[in-house]
Motif scaffolding. Structure first.
Motif, mmCIF file in Angstrom:
data_model
loop_
_atom_site.group_PDB
_atom_site.id
_atom_site.type_symbol
_atom_site.label_atom_id
_atom_site.label_comp_id
_atom_site.label_asym_id
_atom_site.label_seq_id
_atom_site.Cartn_x
_atom_site.Cartn_y
_atom_site.Cartn_z
ATOM 1 N N GLY A 1 74.957 93.621 47.655
ATOM 2 C CA GLY A 1 74.504 94.716 46.993
ATOM 3 C C GLY A 1 74.683 94.718 45.393
ATOM 4 N N ASP A 2 75.658 93.922 45.012
ATOM 5 C CA ASP A 2 76.093 93.783 43.623
ATOM 6 C C ASP A 2 75.709 92.649 43.165
ATOM 7 O OD1 ASP A 2 77.306 94.023 40.996
ATOM 8 O OD2 ASP A 2 79.142 94.187 41.701
ATOM 9 N N ALA A 3 74.691 92.260 42.292
ATOM 10 C CA ALA A 3 74.418 90.866 41.647
ATOM 11 C C ALA A 3 74.944 90.454 40.552
ATOM 12 C CB ALA A 3 72.632 91.156 41.509
ATOM 13 N N SER A 4 76.172 91.266 40.138
ATOM 14 C CA SER A 4 76.797 91.062 38.846
ATOM 15 C C SER A 4 77.447 89.888 39.049
ATOM 16 C CB SER A 4 77.570 92.171 38.345
ATOM 17 O OG SER A 4 78.610 92.192 39.449
ATOM 18 N N SER A 5 78.198 89.314 40.122
ATOM 19 C CA SER A 5 78.917 88.041 40.401
ATOM 20 C C SER A 5 78.100 86.651 40.238
ATOM 21 C CB SER A 5 79.639 88.318 41.133
ATOM 22 O OG SER A 5 78.918 88.257 42.731
ATOM 23 N N GLU A 6 76.487 87.165 40.215
ATOM 24 C CA GLU A 6 75.669 85.969 40.675
ATOM 25 C C GLU A 6 75.170 85.267 39.248
ATOM 26 O OE1 GLU A 6 73.727 88.270 44.284
ATOM 27 O OE2 GLU A 6 72.361 87.730 42.515
ATOM 28 N N TRP A 7 74.946 83.940 39.341
ATOM 29 C CA TRP A 7 74.686 83.043 38.188
ATOM 30 C C TRP A 7 73.189 82.445 38.303
ATOM 31 C CZ3 TRP A 7 79.855 79.698 38.440
ATOM 32 C CH2 TRP A 7 81.048 80.545 37.955
ATOM 33 N N PHE A 8 72.604 82.975 39.233
ATOM 34 C CA PHE A 8 71.159 82.535 39.342
ATOM 35 C C PHE A 8 70.108 83.733 39.760
ATOM 36 C CE2 PHE A 8 73.904 79.210 40.550
ATOM 37 C CZ PHE A 8 73.358 78.297 39.914
ATOM 38 N N THR A 9 69.027 83.686 39.138
ATOM 39 C CA THR A 9 68.066 84.946 39.510
ATOM 40 C C THR A 9 67.641 84.868 40.745
ATOM 41 O OG1 THR A 9 66.401 83.526 38.743
ATOM 42 C CG2 THR A 9 67.236 84.503 37.069
ATOM 43 N N ARG A 10 67.449 86.042 41.413
ATOM 44 C CA ARG A 10 67.033 86.362 42.540
ATOM 45 C C ARG A 10 65.596 86.173 42.457
ATOM 46 N NH1 ARG A 10 70.163 91.565 45.154
ATOM 47 N NH2 ARG A 10 72.543 90.467 44.705
ATOM 48 N N PHE A 11 64.599 86.604 43.550
ATOM 49 C CA PHE A 11 63.280 86.530 43.482
ATOM 50 C C PHE A 11 62.884 87.539 42.179
ATOM 51 C CE2 PHE A 11 59.062 88.128 45.004
ATOM 52 C CZ PHE A 11 58.290 87.230 44.633
ATOM 53 N N THR A 12 62.164 87.083 41.302
ATOM 54 C CA THR A 12 61.928 87.971 40.129
ATOM 55 C C THR A 12 60.416 87.802 39.653
ATOM 56 O OG1 THR A 12 64.186 87.281 39.228
ATOM 57 C CG2 THR A 12 62.447 88.023 37.579
ATOM 58 N N VAL A 13 59.811 89.217 39.635
ATOM 59 C CA VAL A 13 58.538 89.369 39.162
ATOM 60 C C VAL A 13 58.308 90.137 37.819
ATOM 61 C CG1 VAL A 13 56.246 89.997 39.913
ATOM 62 C CG2 VAL A 13 57.592 89.385 41.660
ATOM 63 N N GLN A 14 57.656 89.407 37.123
ATOM 64 C CA GLN A 14 57.400 90.146 35.613
ATOM 65 C C GLN A 14 56.047 90.921 35.842
ATOM 66 O OE1 GLN A 14 59.481 90.405 33.026
ATOM 67 N NE2 GLN A 14 60.851 88.990 34.055
ATOM 68 N N TRP A 15 56.398 92.105 36.551
ATOM 69 C CA TRP A 15 55.332 93.070 36.684
ATOM 70 C C TRP A 15 54.115 93.357 35.642
ATOM 71 C CZ3 TRP A 15 54.743 93.452 41.690
ATOM 72 C CH2 TRP A 15 55.939 93.358 42.475
ATOM 73 N N ASP A 16 54.367 93.173 34.449
ATOM 74 C CA ASP A 16 53.480 93.745 33.318
ATOM 75 C C ASP A 16 52.854 92.380 33.268
ATOM 76 O OD1 ASP A 16 54.780 96.169 32.926
ATOM 77 O OD2 ASP A 16 55.836 95.470 31.114
ATOM 78 N N ASP A 17 53.315 91.119 33.538
ATOM 79 C CA ASP A 17 52.526 90.058 33.317
ATOM 80 C C ASP A 17 51.224 89.876 34.351
ATOM 81 O OD1 ASP A 17 54.194 89.322 31.221
ATOM 82 O OD2 ASP A 17 55.139 87.746 32.300
ATOM 83 N N LEU A 18 51.248 90.656 35.309
ATOM 84 C CA LEU A 18 50.266 90.714 36.387
ATOM 85 C C LEU A 18 49.024 91.339 36.008
ATOM 86 C CD1 LEU A 18 52.416 91.388 39.601
ATOM 87 C CD2 LEU A 18 51.385 89.319 38.709
ATOM 88 N N THR A 19 49.063 92.150 34.689
ATOM 89 C CA THR A 19 47.852 92.524 34.452
ATOM 90 C C THR A 19 47.370 91.907 33.199
ATOM 91 O OG1 THR A 19 49.214 93.859 32.424
ATOM 92 C CG2 THR A 19 49.021 94.869 34.686
ATOM 93 N N ASP A 20 47.972 90.707 32.740
ATOM 94 C CA ASP A 20 47.421 89.739 31.881
ATOM 95 C C ASP A 20 46.694 88.481 32.563
ATOM 96 O OD1 ASP A 20 46.913 87.903 29.575
ATOM 97 O OD2 ASP A 20 48.188 89.132 28.380
ATOM 98 N N VAL A 21 45.728 88.237 32.486
ATOM 99 C CA VAL A 21 45.116 86.917 33.059
ATOM 100 C C VAL A 21 45.914 85.708 32.653
ATOM 101 C CG1 VAL A 21 43.319 85.381 33.498
ATOM 102 C CG2 VAL A 21 42.949 87.862 33.586
ATOM 103 N N ASP A 22 46.200 85.742 31.318
ATOM 104 C CA ASP A 22 46.783 84.437 30.768
ATOM 105 C C ASP A 22 48.328 84.238 31.195
ATOM 106 O OD1 ASP A 22 44.608 83.586 29.515
ATOM 107 O OD2 ASP A 22 44.997 84.626 27.572
ATOM 108 N N ARG A 23 48.862 85.323 31.444
ATOM 109 C CA ARG A 23 50.371 85.297 31.897
ATOM 110 C C ARG A 23 50.647 85.587 33.558
ATOM 111 N NH1 ARG A 23 53.503 85.985 27.330
ATOM 112 N NH2 ARG A 23 55.306 86.281 28.499
ATOM 113 N N ALA A 24 49.655 86.019 34.146
ATOM 114 C CA ALA A 24 49.710 86.362 35.570
ATOM 115 C C ALA A 24 50.370 85.104 36.358
ATOM 116 C CB ALA A 24 48.582 86.860 36.272
ATOM 117 N N THR A 25 49.881 83.933 36.303
ATOM 118 C CA THR A 25 50.323 82.777 36.968
ATOM 119 C C THR A 25 51.790 82.497 36.613
ATOM 120 O OG1 THR A 25 49.379 81.233 35.192
ATOM 121 C CG2 THR A 25 48.077 81.810 37.176
ATOM 122 N N HIS A 26 52.331 83.028 35.561
ATOM 123 C CA HIS A 26 53.576 82.729 35.249
ATOM 124 C C HIS A 26 54.856 83.823 35.564
ATOM 125 C CE1 HIS A 26 52.673 79.227 33.038
ATOM 126 N NE2 HIS A 26 51.561 79.850 32.676
ATOM 127 N N ALA A 27 54.261 85.020 36.267
ATOM 128 C CA ALA A 27 54.994 86.046 36.485
ATOM 129 C C ALA A 27 56.378 85.854 37.240
ATOM 130 C CB ALA A 27 53.941 87.182 37.066
#
Length: 360
Positions: free
Chosen positions: A282-308
């Motif tokens: 429940g506390d990610a502060s001790s982690e040194w790697f990203t979890r499954f991460t989605v850049q939600w704003d990028d999904l609204t941009d065709v050029d950025r969606a594939t890199h979200a």
């Protein structure tokens, strides 16, 4: 008469002193300057990062605007990348030429482009014109035949298919052959880096060439309630294989490439132990790697969606800071190889190979 001889002797001594002073001054003016220690050329003493996402800073955020999608450039270079955390006596500047997704061919000389950028070795050739390169740190190989990022994606997909076999069952059959094919490609890239510096007038003793391996971003010891889209959607069997077999054998292959080219080797395969994505529950502060991460704003941009989701399962800013700490310690030694291991203070330290083997 005696007084006259005394004055004559005194006059002679003064004359000798003046002549000595003149010769000293002339000698200093005509003396050739001593050769400066370290790299040749002019400019700041610099450490350079080459390679793929683990060196560019993928996952660490704050990417430079020119590498965050501008004109198709997704190299994702971050000021939080490990190379910018290097602190070694004399080195005053760090330059990151790494690019997310790069194969070994992009690090070496040639026509390979990655996200619009030319060869990193060619970029290094330009850099040495006004920088004195003291160390080059390379992280590459995972995007060649092993396709480690794709492996993670395959295991991610496997989690959705309840009746399918674990992805590791399909991958392990030819995993070693993939690594065997990778080794000469990484060795060639390292030789190209040496060629660039040799052409610029560098001897091997003028700089450090370091090849580092990869830390496993995920591990089997995560809470069940995070083995889903809330954090780390993987099967336990696959998590165990990635950590215990995948990352470890990849490190063995990279160690071989370093040995073949006379590069120093930094083993990161156990650097993330206990700090993998989702390991903190429940506390990610001790982690040194990203979890499954989605850049939600990028999904609204065709050029950025594939890199979200591009940042997912990469070292985060805290991880890069730790890797930079360990790298700094390693560069300050003359050891040919070392491993980054967590010390009693909770930080990574460069442990000599013999110590790392004992703890392994």
């Amino acid at each position: 008469m005696a007084r006259f001889r005394w004055w004559l002797a005194a006059f002679a001594l003064v004359g000798v002193a003046l002549l000595v002073g003149v010769f000293v001054l002339i000698g200093k003016d005509n003396q050739q300057p001593d050769d400066r220690p370290g790299p040749p050329g002019r400019g700041p003493l610099t450490v350079v990062g080459l390679g793929d996402s683990t060196m560019s800073g993928e996952g660490a955020g704050d990417y430079t605007s020119d590498t965050d999608g501008a004109d198709g450039n997704w190299c994702h270079r971050s000021p939080n990348a490990s190379v910018h955390h290097v602190e070694v006596r004399g080195i005053v500047e760090s330059v990151n030429l790494a690019c997310s997704g790069s194969p070994a061919g992009h690090v070496g000389l040639g026509d390979v482009k990655q996200w619009t950028e030319p060869s990193q070795a060619q970029q290094l050739a330009e850099l040495v014109k006004d920088h004195r390169v003291s160390a080059v740190v390379v992280a590459v190989g995972a995007n060649d035949d092993p396709r480690f990022s794709r492996l993670i994606s395959e295991c991610f997909t496997s989690w959705f298919i309840d009746n399918g076999d674990p992805c590791s069952e399909r991958i392990k059959d030819d995993w070693q052959s993939r690594i065997d094919k990778m080794v000469p490609k990484v060795a060639d890239a390292l030789q190209d880096v040496r060629q660039v510096l040799r052409t610029a007038g560098y001897d091997r003793d003028d700089y450090d060439l370091v090849l580092q391996s990869y830390a496993a971003p995920i591990g089997p010891d995560i809470p069940e309630n995070l083995r889903n889209l809330n954090g780390c959607p993987f099967r336990t069997e696959d998590l165990r294989w990635v950590k215990e077999v995948g990352a470890a054998s990849l490190t063995t292959g990279l160690r071989q490439a370093a040995s073949e080219t006379g590069a120093r080797f930094l083993d990161l395969s156990r650097a993330g132990d206990g700090h993998e994505a989702c390991a903190g529950g429940g506390d990610a502060s001790s982690e040194w790697f990203t979890r499954f991460t989605v850049q939600w704003d990028d999904l609204t941009d065709v050029d950025r969606a594939t890199h979200a989701i591009q940042e997912s399962f990469h070292p985060n800013a805290a991880g890069h800071a730790q890797f930079g700490r360990c790298l700094s310690e390693f560069l300050a030694t003359s050891d040919e190889s070392a491993a980054c291991l967590e010390g009693e203070d909770g930080n990574l330290h460069a442990a000599p190979s013999v110590v790392a083997q004992e703890r392994g």
